[in-house]
Design a protein around this motif. Structure first.
Motif, PDB file in Angstrom:
ATOM      1  N   MET A   1       0.847  -1.179   0.000  1.00  0.00           N
ATOM      2  CA  MET A   1       0.000   0.000   0.000  1.00  0.00           C
ATOM      3  C   MET A   1       0.885   1.231   0.000  1.00  0.00           C
ATOM      4  O   MET A   1       1.846   1.306   0.729  1.00  0.00           O
ATOM      5  CB  MET A   1      -0.891  -0.017   1.243  1.00  0.00           C
ATOM      6  N   SER A   2       0.526   2.150  -0.806  1.00  0.00           N
ATOM      7  CA  SER A   2       1.243   3.409  -0.851  1.00  0.00           C
ATOM      8  C   SER A   2       0.327   4.522  -0.373  1.00  0.00           C
ATOM      9  O   SER A   2      -0.863   4.540  -0.702  1.00  0.00           O
ATOM     10  CB  SER A   2       1.697   3.681  -2.286  1.00  0.00           C
ATOM     11  N   ILE A   3       0.879   5.444   0.383  1.00  0.00           N
ATOM     12  CA  ILE A   3       0.050   6.569   0.825  1.00  0.00           C
ATOM     13  C   ILE A   3      -0.393   7.415  -0.357  1.00  0.00           C
ATOM     14  O   ILE A   3      -1.340   8.173  -0.243  1.00  0.00           O
ATOM     15  CB  ILE A   3       0.768   7.437   1.886  1.00  0.00           C
ATOM     16  N   ASP A   4       0.289   7.239  -1.498  1.00  0.00           N
ATOM     17  CA  ASP A   4      -0.080   8.002  -2.687  1.00  0.00           C
ATOM     18  C   ASP A   4      -1.482   7.673  -3.179  1.00  0.00           C
ATOM     19  O   ASP A   4      -2.078   8.451  -3.908  1.00  0.00           O
ATOM     20  CB  ASP A   4       0.941   7.795  -3.803  1.00  0.00           C
ATOM     21  N   THR A   5      -2.030   6.534  -2.784  1.00  0.00           N
ATOM     22  CA  THR A   5      -3.401   6.193  -3.158  1.00  0.00           C
ATOM     23  C   THR A   5      -4.352   7.290  -2.700  1.00  0.00           C
ATOM     24  O   THR A   5      -5.262   7.676  -3.428  1.00  0.00           O
ATOM     25  CB  THR A   5      -3.819   4.855  -2.511  1.00  0.00           C
ATOM     26  N   TYR A   6      -4.138   7.814  -1.499  1.00  0.00           N
ATOM     27  CA  TYR A   6      -5.040   8.819  -0.930  1.00  0.00           C
ATOM     28  C   TYR A   6      -4.445  10.220  -0.885  1.00  0.00           C
ATOM     29  O   TYR A   6      -5.181  11.185  -0.716  1.00  0.00           O
ATOM     30  CB  TYR A   6      -5.447   8.403   0.486  1.00  0.00           C
ATOM     31  N   LEU A   7      -3.135  10.329  -1.028  1.00  0.00           N
ATOM     32  CA  LEU A   7      -2.489  11.633  -0.851  1.00  0.00           C
ATOM     33  C   LEU A   7      -1.692  12.093  -2.070  1.00  0.00           C
ATOM     34  O   LEU A   7      -0.864  12.984  -1.960  1.00  0.00           O
ATOM     35  CB  LEU A   7      -1.563  11.576   0.377  1.00  0.00           C
ATOM     36  N   ALA A   8      -1.958  11.512  -3.214  1.00  0.00           N
ATOM     37  CA  ALA A   8      -1.163  11.792  -4.420  1.00  0.00           C
ATOM     38  C   ALA A   8      -1.113  13.268  -4.787  1.00  0.00           C
ATOM     39  O   ALA A   8      -0.095  13.748  -5.277  1.00  0.00           O
ATOM     40  CB  ALA A   8      -1.707  10.985  -5.596  1.00  0.00           C
ATOM     41  N   ASN A   9      -2.166  14.000  -4.541  1.00  0.00           N
ATOM     42  CA  ASN A   9      -2.212  15.406  -4.972  1.00  0.00           C
ATOM     43  C   ASN A   9      -1.730  16.383  -3.907  1.00  0.00           C
ATOM     44  O   ASN A   9      -1.831  17.590  -4.095  1.00  0.00           O
ATOM     45  CB  ASN A   9      -3.636  15.768  -5.401  1.00  0.00           C
ATOM     46  N   TYR A  10      -1.203  15.864  -2.816  1.00  0.00           N
ATOM     47  CA  TYR A  10      -0.702  16.731  -1.752  1.00  0.00           C
ATOM     48  C   TYR A  10       0.797  16.947  -1.924  1.00  0.00           C
ATOM     49  O   TYR A  10       1.487  16.135  -2.528  1.00  0.00           O
ATOM     50  CB  TYR A  10      -1.010  16.119  -0.380  1.00  0.00           C
ATOM     51  N   PRO A  11       1.330  18.041  -1.359  1.00  0.00           N
ATOM     52  CA  PRO A  11       2.762  18.337  -1.508  1.00  0.00           C
ATOM     53  C   PRO A  11       3.646  17.227  -0.922  1.00  0.00           C
ATOM     54  O   PRO A  11       3.257  16.544   0.038  1.00  0.00           O
ATOM     55  CB  PRO A  11       2.952  19.634  -0.719  1.00  0.00           C
ATOM     56  N   LEU A  12       4.810  17.096  -1.500  1.00  0.00           N
ATOM     57  CA  LEU A  12       5.759  16.058  -1.102  1.00  0.00           C
ATOM     58  C   LEU A  12       6.076  16.114   0.387  1.00  0.00           C
ATOM     59  O   LEU A  12       6.128  15.076   1.050  1.00  0.00           O
ATOM     60  CB  LEU A  12       7.053  16.175  -1.926  1.00  0.00           C
ATOM     61  N   HIS A  13       6.291  17.310   0.943  1.00  0.00           N
ATOM     62  CA  HIS A  13       6.661  17.393   2.361  1.00  0.00           C
ATOM     63  C   HIS A  13       5.559  16.828   3.266  1.00  0.00           C
ATOM     64  O   HIS A  13       5.855  16.213   4.284  1.00  0.00           O
ATOM     65  CB  HIS A  13       7.038  18.830   2.756  1.00  0.00           C
ATOM     66  N   LEU A  14       4.291  16.986   2.891  1.00  0.00           N
ATOM     67  CA  LEU A  14       3.202  16.402   3.680  1.00  0.00           C
ATOM     68  C   LEU A  14       3.187  14.879   3.551  1.00  0.00           C
ATOM     69  O   LEU A  14       3.023  14.165   4.540  1.00  0.00           O
ATOM     70  CB  LEU A  14       1.845  16.969   3.253  1.00  0.00           C
ATOM     71  N   ARG A  15       3.368  14.404   2.342  1.00  0.00           N
ATOM     72  CA  ARG A  15       3.398  12.952   2.132  1.00  0.00           C
ATOM     73  C   ARG A  15       4.552  12.323   2.908  1.00  0.00           C
ATOM     74  O   ARG A  15       4.409  11.233   3.469  1.00  0.00           O
ATOM     75  CB  ARG A  15       3.483  12.621   0.644  1.00  0.00           C
TER      76      ARG A  15
END
Length: 168
Positions: A1-15
């Motif tokens: 599972m990647s957090i990018d599934t739900y947070l892909a459009n958020y800035p890199l520092h938040l991810r």
């Protein structure tokens, strides 16, 4: 599972911050400390009363909503947490339409701000069908911290995918 599934459009520092919480196994604790209690709106009648109170406060002149329910068929897999539908039926020589709001049962046992955010989102679709600037302005009008709650709710979805629910 990647957090990018739900947070892909958020800035890199938040991810990256979320990734650090996940790797330290502290995301659930973070969410539970931020939202220490869950709401008691567990049935369809209670949900209807909750949604209608918000609708009457902010969108009194919008189209009526004929059906408001928790729906166990809505799955996060389809990136849907709630659904608004516009049902048209021909009755005699007239075309009748009805609006429906269905909220995933996932929100029956969450903090009230998460339920509030989903309800506001679905109510906004009564006026704005697309996720455009007008849609998000309307969401923020009804719920000024809408964007923060949407982000936190996405963190909750990440935590669920990791296999634990911080609110049970």
């Amino acid at each position: 599972m990647s957090i990018d599934t739900y947070l892909a459009n958020y800035p890199l520092h938040l991810r990256e911050q979320v990734e650090d919480l996940v790797n330290a196994n502290k995301l659930g604790t973070f969410l539970a400390s931020r939202y220490p209690s869950t709401h008691q709106i567990s049935g369809d009648q209670e949900l209807r009363a909750y949604v209608m109170a918000l609708k009457n406060k902010f969108m009194q002149k919008s189209a009526p909503v004929s059906k408001i329910i928790y729906d166990k068929k809505i799955h996060v897999v389809n990136h849907a947490l709630g659904l608004h539908s516009y049902v048209s039926r021909v009755q005699g020589s007239k075309l009748k339409s009805k609006n429906e709001i269905r909220i995933s049962t996932l929100f029956q046992h969450t903090p009230e701000p998460f339920l509030n955010m989903i309800v506001v989102h679905e109510l906004a679709h009564l006026k704005e069908k697309e996720h455009n600037k007008a849609f998000y302005r309307l969401c923020q009008y009804m719920l000024p911290n809408y964007h923060q709650l949407e982000f936190d709710m996405r963190l909750y979805l990440v935590q669920l995918e990791l296999g634990s629910n911080p609110f049970t």
